[in-house]
Design an enzyme around this catalytic site. Structure first.
Site, PDB file in Angstrom:
ATOM      1  N   ARG A  78       0.861  -1.175   0.000  1.00 13.69           N
ATOM      2  CA  ARG A  78       0.000   0.000   0.000  1.00 13.69           C
ATOM      3  C   ARG A  78       0.901   1.230   0.000  1.00 13.69           C
ATOM      4  O   ARG A  78       2.019   1.187   0.506  1.00 13.69           O
ATOM      5  CB  ARG A  78      -0.903   0.016   1.236  1.00 13.69           C
ATOM      6  CG  ARG A  78      -1.817  -1.202   1.371  1.00 13.69           C
ATOM      7  CD  ARG A  78      -2.589  -1.140   2.680  1.00 13.69           C
ATOM      8  NE  ARG A  78      -3.493  -2.288   2.848  1.00 13.69           N
ATOM      9  CZ  ARG A  78      -3.155  -3.435   3.439  1.00 13.69           C
ATOM     10  NH1 ARG A  78      -1.932  -3.571   3.940  1.00 13.69           N
ATOM     11  NH2 ARG A  78      -4.030  -4.418   3.549  1.00 13.69           N
ATOM     12  N   LYS A 137      -2.106  -2.725   8.098  1.00 12.19           N
ATOM     13  CA  LYS A 137      -3.179  -2.240   8.960  1.00 12.19           C
ATOM     14  C   LYS A 137      -3.051  -2.870  10.348  1.00 12.19           C
ATOM     15  O   LYS A 137      -2.775  -4.058  10.479  1.00 12.19           O
ATOM     16  CB  LYS A 137      -4.532  -2.573   8.339  1.00 12.19           C
ATOM     17  CG  LYS A 137      -4.781  -1.836   7.021  1.00 12.19           C
ATOM     18  CD  LYS A 137      -6.127  -2.172   6.423  1.00 12.19           C
ATOM     19  CE  LYS A 137      -6.363  -1.383   5.148  1.00 12.19           C
ATOM     20  NZ  LYS A 137      -7.675  -1.688   4.526  1.00 12.19           N
ATOM     21  N   HIS A 154      -2.986   2.299  -5.841  1.00 11.85           N
ATOM     22  CA  HIS A 154      -3.606   0.977  -5.728  1.00 11.85           C
ATOM     23  C   HIS A 154      -3.553   0.212  -7.049  1.00 11.85           C
ATOM     24  O   HIS A 154      -3.686  -1.014  -7.051  1.00 11.85           O
ATOM     25  CB  HIS A 154      -5.042   1.112  -5.231  1.00 11.85           C
ATOM     26  CG  HIS A 154      -5.255   0.449  -3.901  1.00 11.85           C
ATOM     27  ND1 HIS A 154      -4.527   0.785  -2.773  1.00 11.85           N
ATOM     28  CD2 HIS A 154      -6.083  -0.560  -3.513  1.00 11.85           C
ATOM     29  CE1 HIS A 154      -4.916   0.025  -1.761  1.00 11.85           C
ATOM     30  NE2 HIS A 154      -5.839  -0.788  -2.184  1.00 11.85           N
ATOM     31  N   ARG A 188      -0.781  -2.133  -6.678  1.00  8.80           N
ATOM     32  CA  ARG A 188      -1.134  -3.252  -5.800  1.00  8.80           C
ATOM     33  C   ARG A 188      -2.031  -4.244  -6.537  1.00  8.80           C
ATOM     34  O   ARG A 188      -1.819  -5.466  -6.463  1.00  8.80           O
ATOM     35  CB  ARG A 188      -1.827  -2.699  -4.553  1.00  8.80           C
ATOM     36  CG  ARG A 188      -2.149  -3.719  -3.472  1.00  8.80           C
ATOM     37  CD  ARG A 188      -2.516  -2.975  -2.188  1.00  8.80           C
ATOM     38  NE  ARG A 188      -3.194  -3.795  -1.216  1.00  8.80           N
ATOM     39  CZ  ARG A 188      -2.586  -4.584  -0.330  1.00  8.80           C
ATOM     40  NH1 ARG A 188      -1.263  -4.679  -0.339  1.00  8.80           N
ATOM     41  NH2 ARG A 188      -3.278  -5.275   0.554  1.00  8.80           N
ATOM     42  N   HIS A 246      -3.573  -9.578   3.450  1.00  5.48           N
ATOM     43  CA  HIS A 246      -5.014  -9.711   3.670  1.00  5.48           C
ATOM     44  C   HIS A 246      -5.261 -10.677   4.824  1.00  5.48           C
ATOM     45  O   HIS A 246      -4.651 -11.743   4.893  1.00  5.48           O
ATOM     46  CB  HIS A 246      -5.712 -10.259   2.420  1.00  5.48           C
ATOM     47  CG  HIS A 246      -5.828  -9.259   1.317  1.00  5.48           C
ATOM     48  ND1 HIS A 246      -6.039  -9.617   0.004  1.00  5.48           N
ATOM     49  CD2 HIS A 246      -5.771  -7.901   1.319  1.00  5.48           C
ATOM     50  CE1 HIS A 246      -6.111  -8.534  -0.747  1.00  5.48           C
ATOM     51  NE2 HIS A 246      -5.950  -7.479   0.026  1.00  5.48           N
ATOM     52  N   TYR A 253      -9.282 -11.263  -6.949  1.00  7.13           N
ATOM     53  CA  TYR A 253      -8.307 -11.149  -8.043  1.00  7.13           C
ATOM     54  C   TYR A 253      -8.362 -12.364  -8.962  1.00  7.13           C
ATOM     55  O   TYR A 253      -8.027 -12.257 -10.139  1.00  7.13           O
ATOM     56  CB  TYR A 253      -6.892 -10.981  -7.481  1.00  7.13           C
ATOM     57  CG  TYR A 253      -6.677  -9.662  -6.800  1.00  7.13           C
ATOM     58  CD1 TYR A 253      -6.485  -8.499  -7.535  1.00  7.13           C
ATOM     59  CD2 TYR A 253      -6.686  -9.554  -5.409  1.00  7.13           C
ATOM     60  CE1 TYR A 253      -6.302  -7.279  -6.910  1.00  7.13           C
ATOM     61  CE2 TYR A 253      -6.495  -8.344  -4.783  1.00  7.13           C
ATOM     62  CZ  TYR A 253      -6.311  -7.205  -5.534  1.00  7.13           C
ATOM     63  OH  TYR A 253      -6.131  -5.992  -4.914  1.00  7.13           O
TER      64      TYR A 253
END
Length: 306
Positions: free
Chosen positions: A156, A179, A251, A254, A277, A286
């Site tokens: 990110r 995150k 993004h 990414r 994730h 994806y």
């Protein structure tokens, strides 16, 4: 035993401290929770509700309805879902902390969202964007290193600009902090390694001499850490020079990283780990992009496909 005397504002502050300190969420995420809950508690105050134990399920439902139907600016399904997620999380906290006896938001479901496939660009288009940063001046060397790193790792943009020099491990590994400050280790390919090495040797010392000492990997013209906004501008400028005629965002790198890996045969759980994730379901979107590409190629190439 509940403590129903707790004021709503106090309960919100306790929750925000909880997600910030105990769960380690980023300041941006905590601020988003603050905004969402501010809108919710404003509505509750308008209904004369100032105590968490006085909130009923119909109040939560009314808030969700207001978000979707308000006249001045109705929210999209995704924004409504995000705000409801904040509200539901707060109500779970109230129950866990024995501030209330019942989680009145547990049965209130967010609106269904239409599935938005991530937008990736082709390998050739990505090569054009990366080539647009070629050059021997210090700015080009930095921009090349940043963009090569984004594509090589799927980081990110916030993770990339937060990197310190020490987060480069043994030259071919980078330590990213995602995150909730979750750490993950991601390999760095030879192109990105070469670009980063060139930047570290020939450009970063020049940038660093212009400002106070900092461990930041990517530096701006005044020797400070590159901001997310500056990184956006770097990417936009490279896309314009590449003349793709497409809107390229951080993004995009990414999304392209994940899509190209899966198209090349990488296992979805490996890609999940690389992207950071928490759920493989997030990564599996994806695989739909890759399947669409295969379908298009099949339809174009097979004599009996059309």
């Amino acid at each position: 035993m509940t403590s129903g005397a707790v004021d709503i504002a106090v309960a919100v502050d306790r929750y925000l401290r909880h997600v910030s300190i105990e769960r380690g969420l980023s300041p941006n995420t905590v601020q988003a929770y603050r905004r969402d809950l501010g809108a919710y508690t404003d509505m509750l105050a308008g209904r004369g509700i100032h105590n968490p134990s006085a909130i009923a399920t119909q109040d939560v439902v009314a808030f969700a309805h207001e978000l979707r139907t308000r006249h001045e600016r109705p929210l999209s399904a995704s924004s409504t879902a995000r705000m409801l997620s904040s509200v539901r999380s707060w109500h779970r906290f109230l129950l866990d902390e024995s501030i209330v006896e019942v989680d009145v938001a547990s049965e209130v479901q967010p609106p269904k969202q239409s599935m938005r496939l991530p937008k990736a660009i082709s390998i050739e288009q990505m090569e054009s964007v990366l080539s647009a940063t070629d050059g021997d001046d210090v700015q080009s060397l930095r921009d090349k290193a940043l963009l090569e790193l984004l594509y090589a790792t799927g980081a990110r943009i916030s993770e990339a600009v937060a990197l310190n020099v020490d987060d480069l491990v043994d030259g071919d590994i980078v330590r990213l902090f995602g995150k909730g400050s979750k750490q993950r280790i991601v390999p760095v390919g030879s192109f990105a390694r070469s670009a980063i090495d060139a930047y570290l040797v020939r450009a970063r010392p020049i940038f660093s001499a212009r400002g106070a000492a900092t461990p930041a990997l990517f530096l701006g013209s005044r020797g400070h850490r590159v901001s997310r906004q500056n990184a956006w501008l770097i990417i936009r400028a490279a896309a314009e020079r590449a003349k793709l005629g497409l809107e390229i965002s951080p993004h995009t790198f990414r999304h392209s990283f994940a899509t190209h890996l899966l198209a090349g045969g990488a296992d979805v759980r490996v890609v999940q780990e690389l992207l950071g994730h928490s759920s493989v379901a997030t990564t599996q979107i994806y695989t739909m992009v890759t399947a669409d590409t295969l379908r298009d190629m099949y339809t174009t190439a097979h004599p009996r496909a059309r």
